[in-house]
Design a protein around this motif. Structure first.
Motif, PDB file in Angstrom:
ATOM      1  N   GLY A  38    -110.998 -22.234 108.410  1.00 14.64           N
ATOM      2  CA  GLY A  38    -109.797 -21.410 108.404  1.00 14.64           C
ATOM      3  C   GLY A  38    -108.778 -21.796 109.452  1.00 14.64           C
ATOM      4  O   GLY A  38    -108.920 -22.769 110.181  1.00 14.64           O
ATOM      5  N   LYS A  39    -107.732 -21.002 109.511  1.00 14.47           N
ATOM      6  CA  LYS A  39    -106.656 -21.236 110.471  1.00 14.47           C
ATOM      7  C   LYS A  39    -106.907 -20.427 111.739  1.00 14.47           C
ATOM      8  O   LYS A  39    -107.698 -19.496 111.747  1.00 14.47           O
ATOM      9  CB  LYS A  39    -105.322 -20.805 109.859  1.00 14.47           C
ATOM     10  N   GLU A  40    -106.197 -20.759 112.788  1.00 10.60           N
ATOM     11  CA  GLU A  40    -106.327 -20.013 114.034  1.00 10.60           C
ATOM     12  C   GLU A  40    -105.652 -18.659 113.904  1.00 10.60           C
ATOM     13  O   GLU A  40    -104.558 -18.545 113.371  1.00 10.60           O
ATOM     14  CB  GLU A  40    -105.688 -20.780 115.189  1.00 10.60           C
ATOM     15  N   GLY A  41    -106.320 -17.642 114.408  1.00  7.28           N
ATOM     16  CA  GLY A  41    -105.697 -16.335 114.502  1.00  7.28           C
ATOM     17  C   GLY A  41    -105.871 -15.408 113.320  1.00  7.28           C
ATOM     18  O   GLY A  41    -105.605 -14.227 113.432  1.00  7.28           O
ATOM     19  N   ASP A  42    -106.330 -15.895 112.163  1.00  5.40           N
ATOM     20  CA  ASP A  42    -106.470 -14.987 111.028  1.00  5.40           C
ATOM     21  C   ASP A  42    -107.920 -14.570 110.771  1.00  5.40           C
ATOM     22  O   ASP A  42    -108.192 -13.816 109.846  1.00  5.40           O
ATOM     23  CB  ASP A  42    -105.852 -15.578 109.764  1.00  5.40           C
ATOM     24  N   GLY A  43    -108.873 -15.060 111.568  1.00  7.54           N
ATOM     25  CA  GLY A  43    -110.265 -14.635 111.468  1.00  7.54           C
ATOM     26  C   GLY A  43    -110.990 -15.157 110.247  1.00  7.54           C
ATOM     27  O   GLY A  43    -112.010 -14.602 109.854  1.00  7.54           O
ATOM     28  N   SER A  44    -110.484 -16.193 109.616  1.00  6.99           N
ATOM     29  CA  SER A  44    -111.123 -16.685 108.393  1.00  6.99           C
ATOM     30  C   SER A  44    -112.252 -17.673 108.670  1.00  6.99           C
ATOM     31  O   SER A  44    -112.816 -18.218 107.735  1.00  6.99           O
ATOM     32  CB  SER A  44    -110.076 -17.333 107.488  1.00  6.99           C
ATOM     33  N   GLY A  45    -112.600 -17.900 109.911  1.00  2.28           N
ATOM     34  CA  GLY A  45    -113.698 -18.811 110.235  1.00  2.28           C
ATOM     35  C   GLY A  45    -115.038 -18.114 110.331  1.00  2.28           C
ATOM     36  O   GLY A  45    -116.020 -18.699 110.776  1.00  2.28           O
ATOM     37  N   GLY A  46    -115.105 -16.866 109.895  1.00  3.00           N
ATOM     38  CA  GLY A  46    -116.347 -16.099 109.994  1.00  3.00           C
ATOM     39  C   GLY A  46    -117.484 -16.682 109.180  1.00  3.00           C
ATOM     40  O   GLY A  46    -118.623 -16.703 109.626  1.00  3.00           O
ATOM     41  N   LEU A  47    -117.192 -17.147 107.967  1.00  4.17           N
ATOM     42  CA  LEU A  47    -118.243 -17.717 107.122  1.00  4.17           C
ATOM     43  C   LEU A  47    -118.834 -18.967 107.761  1.00  4.17           C
ATOM     44  O   LEU A  47    -120.054 -19.154 107.761  1.00  4.17           O
ATOM     45  CB  LEU A  47    -117.699 -18.043 105.733  1.00  4.17           C
ATOM     46  N   ALA A  48    -117.990 -19.803 108.324  1.00  2.00           N
ATOM     47  CA  ALA A  48    -118.485 -21.016 108.981  1.00  2.00           C
ATOM     48  C   ALA A  48    -119.389 -20.659 110.163  1.00  2.00           C
ATOM     49  O   ALA A  48    -120.428 -21.288 110.376  1.00  2.00           O
ATOM     50  CB  ALA A  48    -117.317 -21.877 109.446  1.00  2.00           C
ATOM     51  N   PHE A  49    -119.011 -19.639 110.913  1.00  2.00           N
ATOM     52  CA  PHE A  49    -119.829 -19.216 112.049  1.00  2.00           C
ATOM     53  C   PHE A  49    -121.172 -18.666 111.575  1.00  2.00           C
ATOM     54  O   PHE A  49    -122.224 -18.990 112.138  1.00  2.00           O
ATOM     55  CB  PHE A  49    -119.086 -18.167 112.875  1.00  2.00           C
ATOM     56  N   VAL A  50    -121.150 -17.847 110.535  1.00  2.00           N
ATOM     57  CA  VAL A  50    -122.390 -17.263 110.017  1.00  2.00           C
ATOM     58  C   VAL A  50    -123.316 -18.357 109.495  1.00  2.00           C
ATOM     59  O   VAL A  50    -124.525 -18.334 109.757  1.00  2.00           O
ATOM     60  CB  VAL A  50    -122.082 -16.222 108.916  1.00  2.00           C
ATOM     61  N   ILE A  51    -122.764 -19.328 108.785  1.00  2.00           N
ATOM     62  CA  ILE A  51    -123.589 -20.431 108.275  1.00  2.00           C
ATOM     63  C   ILE A  51    -124.170 -21.240 109.427  1.00  2.00           C
ATOM     64  O   ILE A  51    -125.338 -21.632 109.397  1.00  2.00           O
ATOM     65  CB  ILE A  51    -122.780 -21.309 107.311  1.00  2.00           C
ATOM     66  N   MET A  52    -123.370 -21.476 110.480  1.00  2.00           N
ATOM     67  CA  MET A  52    -123.873 -22.207 111.638  1.00  2.00           C
ATOM     68  C   MET A  52    -125.035 -21.451 112.292  1.00  2.00           C
ATOM     69  O   MET A  52    -126.056 -22.042 112.645  1.00  2.00           O
ATOM     70  CB  MET A  52    -122.763 -22.428 112.659  1.00  2.00           C
ATOM     71  N   VAL A  53    -124.890 -20.131 112.445  1.00  2.00           N
ATOM     72  CA  VAL A  53    -125.949 -19.324 113.057  1.00  2.00           C
ATOM     73  C   VAL A  53    -127.210 -19.361 112.201  1.00  2.00           C
ATOM     74  O   VAL A  53    -128.326 -19.497 112.728  1.00  2.00           O
ATOM     75  CB  VAL A  53    -125.458 -17.878 113.283  1.00  2.00           C
ATOM     76  N   VAL A  54    -127.064 -19.269 110.879  1.00  2.00           N
ATOM     77  CA  VAL A  54    -128.226 -19.314 109.988  1.00  2.00           C
ATOM     78  C   VAL A  54    -128.947 -20.651 110.110  1.00  2.00           C
ATOM     79  O   VAL A  54    -130.182 -20.703 110.186  1.00  2.00           O
ATOM     80  CB  VAL A  54    -127.795 -19.041 108.527  1.00  2.00           C
ATOM     81  N   VAL A  55    -128.204 -21.742 110.169  1.00  2.00           N
ATOM     82  CA  VAL A  55    -128.817 -23.066 110.302  1.00  2.00           C
ATOM     83  C   VAL A  55    -129.552 -23.188 111.636  1.00  2.00           C
ATOM     84  O   VAL A  55    -130.686 -23.684 111.696  1.00  2.00           O
ATOM     85  CB  VAL A  55    -127.753 -24.174 110.151  1.00  2.00           C
ATOM     86  N   ILE A  56    -128.932 -22.711 112.708  1.00  2.00           N
ATOM     87  CA  ILE A  56    -129.575 -22.784 114.025  1.00  2.00           C
ATOM     88  C   ILE A  56    -130.843 -21.945 114.064  1.00  2.00           C
ATOM     89  O   ILE A  56    -131.877 -22.381 114.596  1.00  2.00           O
ATOM     90  CB  ILE A  56    -128.584 -22.360 115.124  1.00  2.00           C
ATOM     91  N   VAL A  57    -130.800 -20.742 113.487  1.00  2.00           N
ATOM     92  CA  VAL A  57    -131.987 -19.875 113.466  1.00  2.00           C
ATOM     93  C   VAL A  57    -133.093 -20.518 112.627  1.00  2.00           C
ATOM     94  O   VAL A  57    -134.269 -20.472 113.004  1.00  2.00           O
ATOM     95  CB  VAL A  57    -131.616 -18.470 112.951  1.00  2.00           C
ATOM     96  N   CYS A  58    -132.740 -21.140 111.498  1.00  2.00           N
ATOM     97  CA  CYS A  58    -133.744 -21.815 110.672  1.00  2.00           C
ATOM     98  C   CYS A  58    -134.389 -22.984 111.414  1.00  2.00           C
ATOM     99  O   CYS A  58    -135.613 -23.161 111.349  1.00  2.00           O
ATOM    100  CB  CYS A  58    -133.113 -22.298 109.370  1.00  2.00           C
ATOM    101  N   ILE A  59    -133.590 -23.763 112.116  1.00  2.00           N
ATOM    102  CA  ILE A  59    -134.145 -24.891 112.875  1.00  2.00           C
ATOM    103  C   ILE A  59    -135.050 -24.396 113.992  1.00  2.00           C
ATOM    104  O   ILE A  59    -136.163 -24.900 114.180  1.00  2.00           O
ATOM    105  CB  ILE A  59    -133.010 -25.777 113.426  1.00  2.00           C
ATOM    106  N   ALA A  60    -134.602 -23.384 114.746  1.00  2.00           N
ATOM    107  CA  ALA A  60    -135.430 -22.844 115.828  1.00  2.00           C
ATOM    108  C   ALA A  60    -136.716 -22.229 115.277  1.00  2.00           C
ATOM    109  O   ALA A  60    -137.802 -22.422 115.833  1.00  2.00           O
ATOM    110  CB  ALA A  60    -134.635 -21.815 116.629  1.00  2.00           C
ATOM    111  N   GLY A  61    -136.606 -21.504 114.173  1.00  2.00           N
ATOM    112  CA  GLY A  61    -137.796 -20.898 113.563  1.00  2.00           C
ATOM    113  C   GLY A  61    -138.781 -21.943 113.090  1.00  2.00           C
ATOM    114  O   GLY A  61    -139.995 -21.785 113.251  1.00  2.00           O
TER     115      GLY A  61
END
Length: 79
Positions: A38-61
């Motif tokens: 997404g663009k800066e300031g409109d909060g549309s990068g939430g999906l990318a952040f959630v996917i990154m967190v899911v991948v990190i949690v899966c790797i750590a698990g």
């Protein structure tokens, strides 16, 4: 011996499933951005952040699980 054959067969099935899910000719998708941050300031990068967190949690698990399996296979120390 049977356990070894099951392990190899299971690994082959997982590899085949991964190829089918990812698509065998996956070269065109290799260089593309799959999730738009997404663009800066409109909060549309939430999906990318959630996917990154899911991948990190899966790797750590998976690392914790593999360590647990390794420790269970070691011979126990007797005091």
């Amino acid at each position: 011996m049977l356990r070894r054959i099951r392990s190899v067969a299971g690994a082959a099935l997982v590899a085949l499933a991964a190829l089918l899910v990812l698509g065998i000719p996956a070269a065109p998708a290799g260089a593309q951005q799959l999730v738009d941050a997404g663009k800066e300031g409109d909060g549309s990068g939430g999906l990318a952040f959630v996917i990154m967190v899911v991948v990190i949690v899966c790797i750590a698990g998976s690392l914790f699980y593999l360590d647990h399996v390794r420790r269970n296979r070691l011979p126990e120390e007797e005091d």
